[in-house]
Scaffold this active site. Structure first.
Site, mmCIF file in Angstrom:
data_model
loop_
_atom_site.group_PDB
_atom_site.id
_atom_site.type_symbol
_atom_site.label_atom_id
_atom_site.label_comp_id
_atom_site.label_asym_id
_atom_site.label_seq_id
_atom_site.Cartn_x
_atom_site.Cartn_y
_atom_site.Cartn_z
ATOM 1 N N LYS A 1 0.827 -1.220 0.000
ATOM 2 C CA LYS A 1 0.000 0.000 0.000
ATOM 3 C C LYS A 1 0.856 1.264 0.000
ATOM 4 C CE LYS A 1 -3.547 2.103 2.976
ATOM 5 N NZ LYS A 1 -4.213 1.997 4.280
ATOM 6 N N LEU B 1 3.868 -10.379 4.513
ATOM 7 C CA LEU B 1 4.579 -9.535 5.489
ATOM 8 C C LEU B 1 3.879 -8.209 5.737
ATOM 9 C CD1 LEU B 1 7.131 -10.883 3.504
ATOM 10 C CD2 LEU B 1 8.305 -10.140 5.574
ATOM 11 N N SER C 1 3.205 -2.343 12.033
ATOM 12 C CA SER C 1 4.214 -3.114 12.772
ATOM 13 C C SER C 1 4.781 -2.436 14.023
ATOM 14 C CB SER C 1 5.379 -3.438 11.821
ATOM 15 O OG SER C 1 6.054 -2.246 11.471
ATOM 16 N N THR D 1 5.411 -12.527 14.638
ATOM 17 C CA THR D 1 6.345 -11.988 15.627
ATOM 18 C C THR D 1 6.339 -12.817 16.909
ATOM 19 O OG1 THR D 1 6.625 -10.096 17.137
ATOM 20 C CG2 THR D 1 4.441 -10.424 16.265
ATOM 21 N N ASP D 2 7.437 -12.745 17.652
ATOM 22 C CA ASP D 2 7.502 -13.416 18.965
ATOM 23 C C ASP D 2 6.613 -12.710 19.995
ATOM 24 O OD1 ASP D 2 9.000 -11.098 19.317
ATOM 25 O OD2 ASP D 2 10.748 -12.100 20.206
ATOM 26 N N GLU D 3 6.153 -11.481 19.660
ATOM 27 C CA GLU D 3 5.399 -10.709 20.647
ATOM 28 C C GLU D 3 4.046 -11.348 20.958
ATOM 29 O OE1 GLU D 3 5.739 -6.438 20.243
ATOM 30 O OE2 GLU D 3 7.593 -6.635 19.103
ATOM 31 N N TYR E 1 -0.766 -4.188 19.089
ATOM 32 C CA TYR E 1 -0.023 -4.761 17.958
ATOM 33 C C TYR E 1 0.041 -6.285 18.078
ATOM 34 C CZ TYR E 1 4.101 -6.476 15.420
ATOM 35 O OH TYR E 1 4.954 -7.211 14.634
ATOM 36 N N ALA F 1 -1.687 -8.287 19.882
ATOM 37 C CA ALA F 1 -3.021 -8.909 19.854
ATOM 38 C C ALA F 1 -3.485 -9.073 18.403
ATOM 39 C CB ALA F 1 -4.018 -8.069 20.646
ATOM 40 N N LYS G 1 -1.549 -9.333 15.728
ATOM 41 C CA LYS G 1 -0.733 -10.367 15.073
ATOM 42 C C LYS G 1 -1.169 -11.758 15.554
ATOM 43 C CE LYS G 1 2.299 -10.025 12.573
ATOM 44 N NZ LYS G 1 2.365 -9.925 11.076
ATOM 45 N N LEU H 1 13.626 1.316 17.655
ATOM 46 C CA LEU H 1 14.731 1.741 18.525
ATOM 47 C C LEU H 1 16.056 2.022 17.789
ATOM 48 C CD1 LEU H 1 15.667 2.124 21.543
ATOM 49 C CD2 LEU H 1 16.513 -0.206 21.385
ATOM 50 N N HIS I 1 4.437 -2.010 28.798
ATOM 51 C CA HIS I 1 5.725 -2.377 28.169
ATOM 52 C C HIS I 1 6.155 -3.804 28.510
ATOM 53 C CE1 HIS I 1 9.971 -0.570 27.179
ATOM 54 N NE2 HIS I 1 9.681 -1.633 26.452
HETATM 55 P P1 NAD Z 1 7.205 -2.340 8.114
HETATM 56 O O1 NAD Z 1 6.244 -1.522 8.910
HETATM 57 O O2 NAD Z 1 8.574 -1.837 7.867
HETATM 58 O O3 NAD Z 1 6.572 -2.670 6.679
HETATM 59 C C1 NAD Z 1 5.230 -3.023 6.508
HETATM 60 C C2 NAD Z 1 4.907 -2.890 5.024
HETATM 61 O O4 NAD Z 1 3.514 -3.257 4.849
HETATM 62 C C3 NAD Z 1 5.053 -1.463 4.485
HETATM 63 O O5 NAD Z 1 5.719 -1.479 3.244
HETATM 64 C C4 NAD Z 1 3.616 -0.985 4.327
HETATM 65 O O6 NAD Z 1 3.460 -0.046 3.268
HETATM 66 C C5 NAD Z 1 2.892 -2.300 4.027
HETATM 67 N N1 NAD Z 1 1.467 -2.232 4.394
HETATM 68 C C6 NAD Z 1 0.950 -1.785 5.579
HETATM 69 N N2 NAD Z 1 -0.399 -1.836 5.535
HETATM 70 C C7 NAD Z 1 -0.726 -2.360 4.326
HETATM 71 C C8 NAD Z 1 -1.964 -2.665 3.703
HETATM 72 N N3 NAD Z 1 -3.125 -2.442 4.321
HETATM 73 N N4 NAD Z 1 -1.950 -3.207 2.457
HETATM 74 C C9 NAD Z 1 -0.768 -3.426 1.809
HETATM 75 N N5 NAD Z 1 0.433 -3.130 2.350
HETATM 76 C C10 NAD Z 1 0.453 -2.600 3.592
HETATM 77 O O7 NAD Z 1 7.222 -3.760 8.840
HETATM 78 P P2 NAD Z 1 8.426 -4.789 9.030
HETATM 79 O O8 NAD Z 1 9.181 -4.425 10.254
HETATM 80 O O9 NAD Z 1 9.117 -4.953 7.743
HETATM 81 O O10 NAD Z 1 7.597 -6.111 9.367
HETATM 82 C C11 NAD Z 1 7.155 -6.993 8.330
HETATM 83 C C12 NAD Z 1 6.408 -8.154 8.959
HETATM 84 O O11 NAD Z 1 7.272 -8.859 9.851
HETATM 85 C C13 NAD Z 1 5.203 -7.732 9.792
HETATM 86 O O12 NAD Z 1 4.165 -8.658 9.576
HETATM 87 C C14 NAD Z 1 5.692 -7.797 11.233
HETATM 88 O O13 NAD Z 1 4.635 -8.087 12.107
HETATM 89 C C15 NAD Z 1 6.681 -8.934 11.144
HETATM 90 N N6 NAD Z 1 7.798 -8.877 12.115
HETATM 91 C C16 NAD Z 1 8.547 -7.748 12.265
HETATM 92 C C17 NAD Z 1 9.618 -7.745 13.164
HETATM 93 C C18 NAD Z 1 10.497 -6.531 13.330
HETATM 94 O O14 NAD Z 1 11.379 -6.537 14.215
HETATM 95 N N7 NAD Z 1 10.375 -5.493 12.524
HETATM 96 C C19 NAD Z 1 9.897 -8.886 13.914
HETATM 97 C C20 NAD Z 1 9.106 -10.026 13.740
HETATM 98 C C21 NAD Z 1 8.062 -10.011 12.832
HETATM 99 P P1 TYD Z 2 10.912 -1.189 19.285
HETATM 100 O O1 TYD Z 2 12.039 -1.008 18.317
HETATM 101 O O2 TYD Z 2 9.731 -0.278 19.180
HETATM 102 O O3 TYD Z 2 10.459 -2.724 19.143
HETATM 103 P P2 TYD Z 2 9.413 -3.586 20.065
HETATM 104 O O4 TYD Z 2 8.643 -2.680 20.918
HETATM 105 O O5 TYD Z 2 8.552 -4.219 19.017
HETATM 106 O O6 TYD Z 2 10.262 -4.552 20.811
HETATM 107 O O7 TYD Z 2 11.474 -1.091 20.752
HETATM 108 C C1 TYD Z 2 12.532 -1.919 21.204
HETATM 109 C C2 TYD Z 2 12.736 -1.637 22.687
HETATM 110 O O8 TYD Z 2 13.215 -0.294 22.841
HETATM 111 C C3 TYD Z 2 11.442 -1.716 23.491
HETATM 112 O O9 TYD Z 2 11.730 -2.257 24.783
HETATM 113 C C4 TYD Z 2 11.005 -0.273 23.640
HETATM 114 C C5 TYD Z 2 12.329 0.487 23.667
HETATM 115 N N1 TYD Z 2 12.274 1.868 23.092
HETATM 116 C C6 TYD Z 2 12.756 2.943 23.832
HETATM 117 O O10 TYD Z 2 13.250 2.789 24.955
HETATM 118 N N2 TYD Z 2 12.699 4.196 23.270
HETATM 119 C C7 TYD Z 2 12.167 4.417 22.035
HETATM 120 O O11 TYD Z 2 12.106 5.592 21.599
HETATM 121 C C8 TYD Z 2 11.699 3.297 21.288
HETATM 122 C C9 TYD Z 2 11.107 3.487 19.913
HETATM 123 C C10 TYD Z 2 11.770 2.031 21.841
#
Ligand code: NAD
Ligand code: TYD
Length: 349
Positions: free
Chosen positions: A34, A81, A85, A130-132, A155, A157, A159, A195, A289
């Site tokens: 999107k 994916l 997120s 995600t592991d969350e 988030y 919930a 996923k 972060l 948190h």
């Molecule tokens: P991101 O937010 O960087 O990217 C998400 C992408 O999805 C974006 O390009 C966005 O434009 C697209 N998108 C969002 N809503 C949409 C919609 N309605 N229709 C079509 N496209 C849409 O996310 P990310 O960090 O790359 O995560 C990708 C996947 O991996 C997610 O499902 C997330 O839950 C999972 N994940 C992420 C992490 C992490 O640390 N980032 C860890 C484990 C799992």
């Molecule tokens: P984040 O990258 O948002 O990932 P997630 O919440 O999905 O684990 O955050 C990683 C950790 O860093 C989390 O414990 C929250 C903390 N954090 C801060 O302390 N300050 C910040 O500004 C952000 C974005 C995250």
């Protein structure tokens, strides 16, 4: 083989698209995204002209559009994916997460089910999660594939709900599927609300580093390219109906990670040691948190032979180098709407 990758313009998705386009020239890859604030076609400039790659802009929440796309392309596989997120954004606007993460996923499941009706041979719906979803750990223990779901944020919930729907379609309609649950990723092309890229950006611009609470929360960090490699292995070799946990056995307390980041940034920016750490600013904690995430990835390692390729110190150094060499990317994504988000998220902390 024709594959649909959703969310391919995002952080992890762009690494997965790049890996698949380059590694599998015989596959046709369609990237559906999107292009929300988190999606950026700049992430894919190096593969956009590849003959086996096509980009489609669209919303997975729009069922008619999704069904028409499946009818047009007759996909053999889906790597899903696309998602909202970021936990902090889910606290500000949970409904957006229900829309994309739950309804969007069910729309894709319906389209795949319809398209593969009667012939599921060679078909696969791969849901990236995600592991969350497992909730929060105390000091001990790990998340296993069998750990009961206990999501704590809007988030996680959303996923968790999407994971349940994928399993329900497997159980009820025999939809071929696989799920992976990965720990926190870091690396190039990550939107600077998370972060590591946020803090790299702030250190570079001498802005405060907003550490939530006491910085004692623990996350388990994996280099994004290792996640993309795991996704490749699971897509091709994972067992139908199974779940795989992905992680690097790499736990860091936030404050220790931030000190390491400051140290590496001081060295790379030619600053005296200790300069960047002075930017650390403790702010109001995130609501609800989660204390600790820690993945046990032994099933993936033992059954499918995957393992991480870099140490955290190496991966972090590569990551910092990328952001420092691509300041234009960072500047472009932090202009406009980002400023508004930053104000809302951090102004009263
Ligand atoms: P991101 O937010 O960087 O990217 C998400 C992408 O999805 C974006 O390009 C966005 O434009 C697209 N998108 C969002 N809503 C949409 C919609 N309605 N229709 C079509 N496209 C849409 O996310 P990310 O960090 O790359 O995560 C990708 C996947 O991996 C997610 O499902 C997330 O839950 C999972 N994940 C992420 C992490 C992490 O640390 N980032 C860890 C484990 C799992
Ligand atoms: P984040 O990258 O948002 O990932 P997630 O919440 O999905 O684990 O955050 C990683 C950790 O860093 C989390 O414990 C929250 C903390 N954090 C801060 O302390 N300050 C910040 O500004 C952000 C974005 C995250």
């Amino acid at each position: 083989m024709k594959l649909l990758i959703t969310g391919g313009a995002g952080f992890i998705g762009s690494h997965v698209v790049r890996l698949f386009v380059n590694k599998y020239p015989q596959y046709q890859i369609v990237n559906l995204d999107k292009l929300t604030y988190a999606g950026n076609l700049e992430n894919l400039r190096d593969v956009e002209k590849a003959p086996n790659y096509q980009f489609v802009k669209g919303d997975i929440v729009d069922a008619d559009f999704v069904n028409a796309l499946f009818a047009q392309h007759q996909f053999d596989g889906v790597l899903h994916l696309a998602a909202e997120s970021h936990v902090d954004r889910s606290i500000l606007d949970p409904l957006a997460f229900v829309q994309t993460n739950v309804i969007g996923t069910v729309n894709l499941l319906n389209a795949a089910k319809q398209s593969w009706q009667g012939n599921t041979e060679g078909k696969r719906f791969y849901h990236i999660s995600t592991d969350e979803v497992y909730g929060s750990l105390d000091e001990g223990g790990y998340f296993l594939e069998t750990t009961p779901y206990d999501p704590q944020s809007p988030y996680s919930a959303s996923k968790a709900a999407s994971d349940h729907f994928v399993r329900a379609y497997h159980n009820t309609y025999k939809l071929p599927m696989v799920i992976s649950n990965c720990s926190n990723n870091y690396g190039s092309h990550q939107f600077p609300e998370k972060l590591i890229p946020l803090f790299i950006h702030n250190i570079q611009h001498n802005k405060p580093l907003p550490v939530y609470g006491k910085g004692e929360n623990v996350r388990d960090w994996l280099w994004v390219e290792d996640h993309a490699r795991a996704i490749d292995v699971i897509y091709h070799q994972g067992k139908d109906g199974d779940t795989y946990n992905i992680g690097g056995f790499n736990e860091w307390k936030n404050i220790d990670l931030i000190h390491l980041l400051c140290q590496q940034m001081d060295a790379k920016l030619g600053r005296a040691e200790g300069t960047s750490a002075q930017l650390i600013s403790y702010v109001t904690d995130r609501a609800g948190h989660d204390l600790r995430y820690a993945i046990d990835a032994q099933k993936l390692m033992n059954e499918l032979g995957w393992k991480p390729s870099v140490t955290f110190e190496e991966g972090l150094a590569k990551t910092i180098d990328w952001y420092l060499e691509n300041t234009q990317w960072l500047d472009s994504v932090t202009s406009g709407a980002y400023q508004q988000y930053y104000q809302t998220q951090y102004q009263n902390r």
